[in-house]
Write an enzyme that holds these catalytic residues in place. Structure first.
Site, mmCIF file in Angstrom:
data_model
loop_
_atom_site.group_PDB
_atom_site.id
_atom_site.type_symbol
_atom_site.label_atom_id
_atom_site.label_comp_id
_atom_site.label_asym_id
_atom_site.label_seq_id
_atom_site.Cartn_x
_atom_site.Cartn_y
_atom_site.Cartn_z
ATOM 1 N N SER A 1 -4.527 16.474 30.598
ATOM 2 C CA SER A 1 -3.217 16.806 31.189
ATOM 3 C C SER A 1 -2.856 15.752 32.223
ATOM 4 C CB SER A 1 -3.304 18.168 31.882
ATOM 5 O OG SER A 1 -2.145 18.411 32.651
ATOM 6 N N TYR B 1 -7.146 24.095 38.281
ATOM 7 C CA TYR B 1 -6.686 23.647 36.950
ATOM 8 C C TYR B 1 -6.826 22.127 36.862
ATOM 9 C CZ TYR B 1 -3.786 22.552 32.934
ATOM 10 O OH TYR B 1 -3.336 22.055 31.731
HETATM 11 P P1 NDP Z 1 -0.660 27.929 24.839
HETATM 12 O O1 NDP Z 1 -0.890 28.996 25.846
HETATM 13 O O2 NDP Z 1 0.548 27.989 24.000
HETATM 14 O O3 NDP Z 1 -1.947 27.799 23.899
HETATM 15 C C1 NDP Z 1 -3.253 27.896 24.399
HETATM 16 C C2 NDP Z 1 -4.217 28.125 23.263
HETATM 17 O O4 NDP Z 1 -5.546 28.173 23.809
HETATM 18 C C3 NDP Z 1 -3.991 29.431 22.525
HETATM 19 O O5 NDP Z 1 -4.096 29.231 21.145
HETATM 20 C C4 NDP Z 1 -5.119 30.328 23.013
HETATM 21 O O6 NDP Z 1 -5.514 31.194 21.962
HETATM 22 C C5 NDP Z 1 -6.219 29.305 23.292
HETATM 23 N N1 NDP Z 1 -7.203 29.827 24.244
HETATM 24 C C6 NDP Z 1 -7.016 30.105 25.564
HETATM 25 N N2 NDP Z 1 -8.126 30.632 26.076
HETATM 26 C C7 NDP Z 1 -9.043 30.695 25.069
HETATM 27 C C8 NDP Z 1 -10.374 31.164 24.985
HETATM 28 N N3 NDP Z 1 -11.016 31.664 26.037
HETATM 29 N N4 NDP Z 1 -11.018 31.099 23.791
HETATM 30 C C9 NDP Z 1 -10.374 30.581 22.724
HETATM 31 N N5 NDP Z 1 -9.122 30.126 22.728
HETATM 32 C C10 NDP Z 1 -8.460 30.185 23.909
HETATM 33 O O7 NDP Z 1 -0.685 26.553 25.684
HETATM 34 P P2 NDP Z 1 -0.613 25.012 25.243
HETATM 35 O O8 NDP Z 1 -0.496 24.865 23.785
HETATM 36 O O9 NDP Z 1 0.409 24.386 26.111
HETATM 37 O O10 NDP Z 1 -2.026 24.530 25.755
HETATM 38 C C11 NDP Z 1 -2.970 23.863 24.952
HETATM 39 C C12 NDP Z 1 -3.753 22.897 25.827
HETATM 40 O O11 NDP Z 1 -2.871 21.925 26.373
HETATM 41 C C13 NDP Z 1 -4.454 23.537 27.022
HETATM 42 O O12 NDP Z 1 -5.727 22.941 27.154
HETATM 43 C C14 NDP Z 1 -3.552 23.173 28.206
HETATM 44 O O13 NDP Z 1 -4.261 23.118 29.405
HETATM 45 C C15 NDP Z 1 -3.096 21.805 27.767
HETATM 46 N N6 NDP Z 1 -1.860 21.289 28.368
HETATM 47 C C16 NDP Z 1 -0.688 21.976 28.315
HETATM 48 C C17 NDP Z 1 0.463 21.435 28.858
HETATM 49 C C18 NDP Z 1 1.761 22.152 28.868
HETATM 50 O O14 NDP Z 1 2.636 21.814 29.703
HETATM 51 N N7 NDP Z 1 2.008 23.104 27.978
HETATM 52 C C19 NDP Z 1 0.467 20.091 29.458
HETATM 53 C C20 NDP Z 1 -0.824 19.466 29.485
HETATM 54 C C21 NDP Z 1 -1.929 20.040 28.938
HETATM 55 P P3 NDP Z 1 -5.883 32.751 22.136
HETATM 56 O O15 NDP Z 1 -5.091 33.266 23.305
HETATM 57 O O16 NDP Z 1 -5.514 33.361 20.820
HETATM 58 O O17 NDP Z 1 -7.351 32.742 22.371
HETATM 59 C C1 8X3 Z 2 0.099 21.188 32.213
HETATM 60 C C2 8X3 Z 2 1.015 20.281 32.943
HETATM 61 O O1 8X3 Z 2 1.818 19.628 35.286
HETATM 62 O O2 8X3 Z 2 1.814 21.997 34.724
HETATM 63 O O3 8X3 Z 2 -1.190 20.686 32.150
HETATM 64 O O4 8X3 Z 2 -0.250 20.852 35.149
HETATM 65 S S1 8X3 Z 2 1.085 20.713 34.600
#
Ligand code: NDP
Ligand code: 8X3
Length: 254
Positions: free
Chosen positions: A141, A154
């Site tokens: 991220s 985070y």
């Molecule tokens: P979502 O919340 O849409 O997706 C997160 C996914 O992670 C879900 O499929 C969820 O599945 C899974 N997950 C969460 N906890 C667990 C667990 N304990 N075991 C298994 N699966 C888990 O968010 P994003 O798609 O945005 O996030 C994906 C990744 O990208 C994360 O690592 C996030 O930190 C990162 N990220 C996101 C950004 C953003 O702005 N959206 C920016 C930068 C990084 P389920 O709940 O079914 O288990």
């Molecule tokens: C998700 C982006 O800026 O909210 O990783 O941390 S930020």
């Protein structure tokens, strides 16, 4: 199985789901994982019908080391030939300063974003080492590059993903395994809804007044990394919305 196989953690929404759809379109065999079984089954059915590719669903919590090992090892030898692993499952919880944050939120972020990524990688990388082949894509991220108010734990987990990506690249160097990171800025998925414990108003406000990244923007980056010729490794991709210059600078003009 003739085509390459990709294993995506956290494929029930956001980036993981978009990656499942895009890699299926490119005829990959898919192993999709997450905790929400119903969503996994729905996605698998849709992909099989739409793209006629092989899909395996594994329902587990990445925080549970025994479950991770058990579920992954339940795969047949054919399915264990994983060409691409995307360590995507993760979350942020809360945006309070350190003194006001919930300890349970910290535990969950550390256990998911850091320990969960390590558990999955421990098992899957051993299969890759045996085959002397593989690509690992860690989802970091912008929070793993810069600190911002309330980002504390985070951010710390994502700084750790950044460090692990570099370290894994060195560990796996003798084994012909590529290790890459994608570090996105603000992307509209379920991320903020989860972060604010289901508060829709707070979640929507995060993306107010500008065009955030979409899940498919990140899926396309992952596909670009995976589809480079074998001698090319994309080490790191920092991807931001045009309206975002740093973790703390967003141009909200709309
Ligand atoms: P979502 O919340 O849409 O997706 C997160 C996914 O992670 C879900 O499929 C969820 O599945 C899974 N997950 C969460 N906890 C667990 C667990 N304990 N075991 C298994 N699966 C888990 O968010 P994003 O798609 O945005 O996030 C994906 C990744 O990208 C994360 O690592 C996030 O930190 C990162 N990220 C996101 C950004 C953003 O702005 N959206 C920016 C930068 C990084 P389920 O709940 O079914 O288990
Ligand atoms: C998700 C982006 O800026 O909210 O990783 O941390 S930020």
């Amino acid at each position: 199985m003739k085509s390459d196989t990709i294993l995506i953690t956290g494929a029930t929404s956001g980036f993981g789901k978009a990656m499942a759809l895009l890699f299926a379109k490119h005829k990959y065999n898919l192993i999709i994982t997450g905790r929400r079984a119903e969503r996994l089954e729905e996605l698998a059915k849709h992909i099989e019908q739409e793209y006629h590719t092989n899909v395996k669903t594994l329902c587990f919590d990445v925080r549970n080391q025994k479950e991770v090992e058990q579920q992954l090892n339940s795969l047949t030898d054919e399915w264990k030939k994983v060409d691409v692993l995307v360590n995507n499952a993760g979350l942020a919880l809360g945006r309070e300063p350190v003194n006001e944050a919930l300890l349970s939120d910290w535990e969950q972020m550390i256990d998911t974003n850091l320990k969960g990524l390590l558990y999955v990688t421990h098992t899957v990388s051993a299969w890759m080492v045996a085959r002397k082949k593989g690509t690992i894509i860690n989802i970091g991220s912008i929070a793993g590059k810069e600190a911002y108010p309330g980002g504390n734990v985070y951010s710390a987990t994502k700084f750790a993903v950044d460090a692990l990506t570099k370290s894994m690249r060195i560990d796996f160097l003798p084994h012909n395994i590529r290790v890459s990171q994608i570090a996105p800025g603000a992307a509209e998925t379920e991320f903020s809804l989860v972060r604010f414990h289901g508060d829709d108003k707070k979640a929507k406000a995060v993306y107010h007044g500008f065009t955030p990244l979409s899940a498919m923007d990140i899926a396309e980056a992952a596909y670009f990394i995976a589809s480079r010729p074998a001698h090319v490794c994309i080490n790191d991709m920092v991807i931001m919305p045009t309206a975002q210059a740093s973790a703390g600078h967003i141009n909200r003009t709309a």
